[in-house]
Design a protein around this motif. Structure first.
Motif, PDB file in Angstrom:
ATOM      1  N   ILE A 145       0.812  -1.209   0.000  1.00 56.44           N
ATOM      2  CA  ILE A 145       0.000   0.000   0.000  1.00 56.44           C
ATOM      3  C   ILE A 145       0.850   1.265   0.000  1.00 56.44           C
ATOM      4  O   ILE A 145       0.479   2.281  -0.599  1.00 56.44           O
ATOM      5  CB  ILE A 145      -0.977  -0.012   1.196  1.00 56.44           C
ATOM      6  CG1 ILE A 145      -2.014   1.108   1.070  1.00 56.44           C
ATOM      7  CG2 ILE A 145      -0.238   0.057   2.515  1.00 56.44           C
ATOM      8  CD1 ILE A 145      -2.913   1.003  -0.123  1.00 56.44           C
ATOM      9  N   GLY A 146       2.025   1.224   0.636  1.00 57.62           N
ATOM     10  CA  GLY A 146       2.898   2.398   0.655  1.00 57.62           C
ATOM     11  C   GLY A 146       3.433   2.746  -0.728  1.00 57.62           C
ATOM     12  O   GLY A 146       3.397   3.896  -1.162  1.00 57.62           O
ATOM     13  N   ILE A 147       3.952   1.725  -1.435  1.00 59.67           N
ATOM     14  CA  ILE A 147       4.449   1.934  -2.799  1.00 59.67           C
ATOM     15  C   ILE A 147       3.310   2.391  -3.710  1.00 59.67           C
ATOM     16  O   ILE A 147       3.483   3.269  -4.568  1.00 59.67           O
ATOM     17  CB  ILE A 147       5.085   0.646  -3.349  1.00 59.67           C
ATOM     18  CG1 ILE A 147       6.323   0.266  -2.531  1.00 59.67           C
ATOM     19  CG2 ILE A 147       5.459   0.812  -4.824  1.00 59.67           C
ATOM     20  CD1 ILE A 147       7.455   1.258  -2.622  1.00 59.67           C
ATOM     21  N   ALA A 148       2.135   1.792  -3.525  1.00 61.00           N
ATOM     22  CA  ALA A 148       0.982   2.153  -4.358  1.00 61.00           C
ATOM     23  C   ALA A 148       0.640   3.633  -4.218  1.00 61.00           C
ATOM     24  O   ALA A 148       0.443   4.341  -5.213  1.00 61.00           O
ATOM     25  CB  ALA A 148      -0.218   1.294  -3.973  1.00 61.00           C
ATOM     26  N   LEU A 149       0.579   4.128  -2.993  1.00 64.88           N
ATOM     27  CA  LEU A 149       0.224   5.531  -2.779  1.00 64.88           C
ATOM     28  C   LEU A 149       1.352   6.457  -3.233  1.00 64.88           C
ATOM     29  O   LEU A 149       1.099   7.573  -3.701  1.00 64.88           O
ATOM     30  CB  LEU A 149      -0.108   5.766  -1.305  1.00 64.88           C
ATOM     31  CG  LEU A 149      -1.411   5.108  -0.837  1.00 64.88           C
ATOM     32  CD1 LEU A 149      -1.613   5.303   0.664  1.00 64.88           C
ATOM     33  CD2 LEU A 149      -2.608   5.650  -1.601  1.00 64.88           C
ATOM     34  N   ALA A 150       2.601   6.007  -3.123  1.00 67.61           N
ATOM     35  CA  ALA A 150       3.722   6.806  -3.613  1.00 67.61           C
ATOM     36  C   ALA A 150       3.636   6.991  -5.121  1.00 67.61           C
ATOM     37  O   ALA A 150       3.821   8.098  -5.646  1.00 67.61           O
ATOM     38  CB  ALA A 150       5.050   6.153  -3.227  1.00 67.61           C
TER      39      ALA A 150
END
Length: 415
Positions: free
Chosen positions: A385-390
């Motif tokens: 989810i972190g990479i996705a939002l980045a």
């Protein structure tokens, strides 16, 4: 508004009434309350994603689809429904829309499976489809031109503010009483506000469409600069769609917060975003007193700043510095709404304001809010989810390019 009312002129040929009234402010308060209800009904779902994921064994992509269906339906229907409201009555349209989205919100709480929830969410989208454009047209027509950006930003700030309430209240209530309860609360609130608006609002007092003038429908997309502004606004809100739907889940996974606290943490970030909309709306109005083109420059800077702050923030390790960067990025991310609203109002015939704002809403949803939520879910299934939002956070770079080109075209047209 009375034809004899004094008019103020701004650079670029904008004009509007000088005097504000108590009735106008009362209507503004009710329309803002309904805007809160709109987004409370829309975004309460994000706070219960973890519960739905377990109960119905859903993937992140399917959860993202639940978040995207409303802006998708809004994008498809906003233009025709806003045109109907422009021609046949904005007050009646607002009442009908609010009652419909409230009923659909109740149906979400009664859903027995994923298919029923998806259908109920789509019905919310039908109810909300033209509300942003019609409500904003009523406000714009009742207040001075010098206040357009801040009024637009304040009205649009009802989106993240409603999201704040929906996410925070939804998570807290769901943690104690189950995921269905928050939907019932949102539905009741919407019905109460709709009935209050029906008792107070009167079509003749709220600057209805100019019956004696028929502006050509093509005027809402005739200007190349205006078309680019629509697109830029949508691209800028791509990241807002991702944040609003997935921040509670991100806080739960990255910071291991329980459901209620994850919703409250996400609500705090969304509240900062709403404050930024109002602050930069005020700044845009002040800049417009000098030159209308200053609004384009402000939008470009906000878009680039949001990409840098949010993109780097989500890629950082968890901790206070990461949260500070994300708060700063959220503060500027939706700050373009004020400048965009005033530019659209400047370039549009008054009789087609709701239709022009519907075109803006179409771009915001189809190019931004709908794909933002869905894309974040797709990327979260592939990475985390972190990479996705980045990755979603870099969409504003494309918005900045569009704003820059729109400014260039606007300057050429003024020469």
């Amino acid at each position: 508004m009375p034809p004899e009312q004094a008019v103020q002129e701004l650079p670029g040929g904008e004009s509007g009434p000088v005097v504000t009234t108590g009735y106008g402010w009362a209507i503004f308060a009710l329309i803002m309350g309904l805007m809160l209800s709109d987004y409370m009904s829309r975004q309460v779902l994000g706070s219960v994603f973890p519960l739905l994921k377990v109960e119905w064994a859903l993937s992140d992509e399917k959860l993202g689809r639940l978040g995207s269906i409303i802006p998708l339906v809004v994008g498809l229907l906003t233009f025709p429904l806003s045109l109907v409201a422009d021609r046949f009555g904005r007050v009646r349209a607002i009442i009908a829309m609010a009652l419909l989205w409230s009923l659909a919100t109740l149906l979400c709480g009664l859903a027995r499976n994923y298919g029923e929830m998806l259908a109920a969410r789509a019905l919310i989208g039908v109810g909300e489809a033209a509300y942003g454009s019609v409500g904003l047209a009523v406000i714009i027509g009742a207040f001075p031109a010098r206040m357009r950006a801040v009024l637009t930003a304040s009205f649009m700030a009802g989106g993240p503010l409603g999201s704040v309430i929906g996410v925070a209240l939804g998570g807290t209530v769901a943690a104690s009483y189950g995921w269905r309860s928050p939907f019932a609360i949102m539905a009741i609130w919407g019905v109460i506000l709709a009935l209050g608006f029906a008792l107070i609002a009167r079509e003749k007092r709220l600057a209805p469409p100019l019956r004696g003038e028929r502006a050509p429908l093509r005027s809402v997309v005739a200007s190349p600069a205006l078309r680019l502004v629509y697109l830029a606004s949508g691209l800028q809100l791509f990241v807002s769609g991702a944040l609003t739907a997935w921040l509670p889940t991100w806080f739960g996974r990255v910071y291991a917060l329980p459901l209620g606290k994850a919703g409250q943490a996400a609500a705090a970030i969304l509240l900062v975003q709403a404050l930024g909309m109002i602050v930069f709306g005020q700044l845009s109005d002040r800049l417009a007193l000098r030159s209308g083109n200053q609004r384009y420059q402000l939008a470009i800077r906000l878009a680039l700043a949001s990409a840098i702050l949010l993109g780097s923030g989500f890629l950082m390790p968890a901790g206070p510095l990461q949260l500070a960067l994300l708060a700063a990025g959220a503060f500027v991310a939706a700050g373009t709404t004020g400048p965009v609203g005033s530019i659209v109002a400047q370039l549009t015939h008054p009789a087609l304001l709701a239709t022009a704002f519907a075109t803006l809403t179409l771009a915001n949803n189809i190019a931004g809010l709908a794909p933002g939520s869905w894309a974040a879910g797709q990327l979260a299934d592939l990475f985390d989810i972190g990479i996705a939002l980045a990755l979603c956070s870099f969409a504003p770079i494309l918005a900045a390019i569009c704003f820059w080109q729109a400014r260039r075209l606007a300057l050429s047209a003024d020469r």
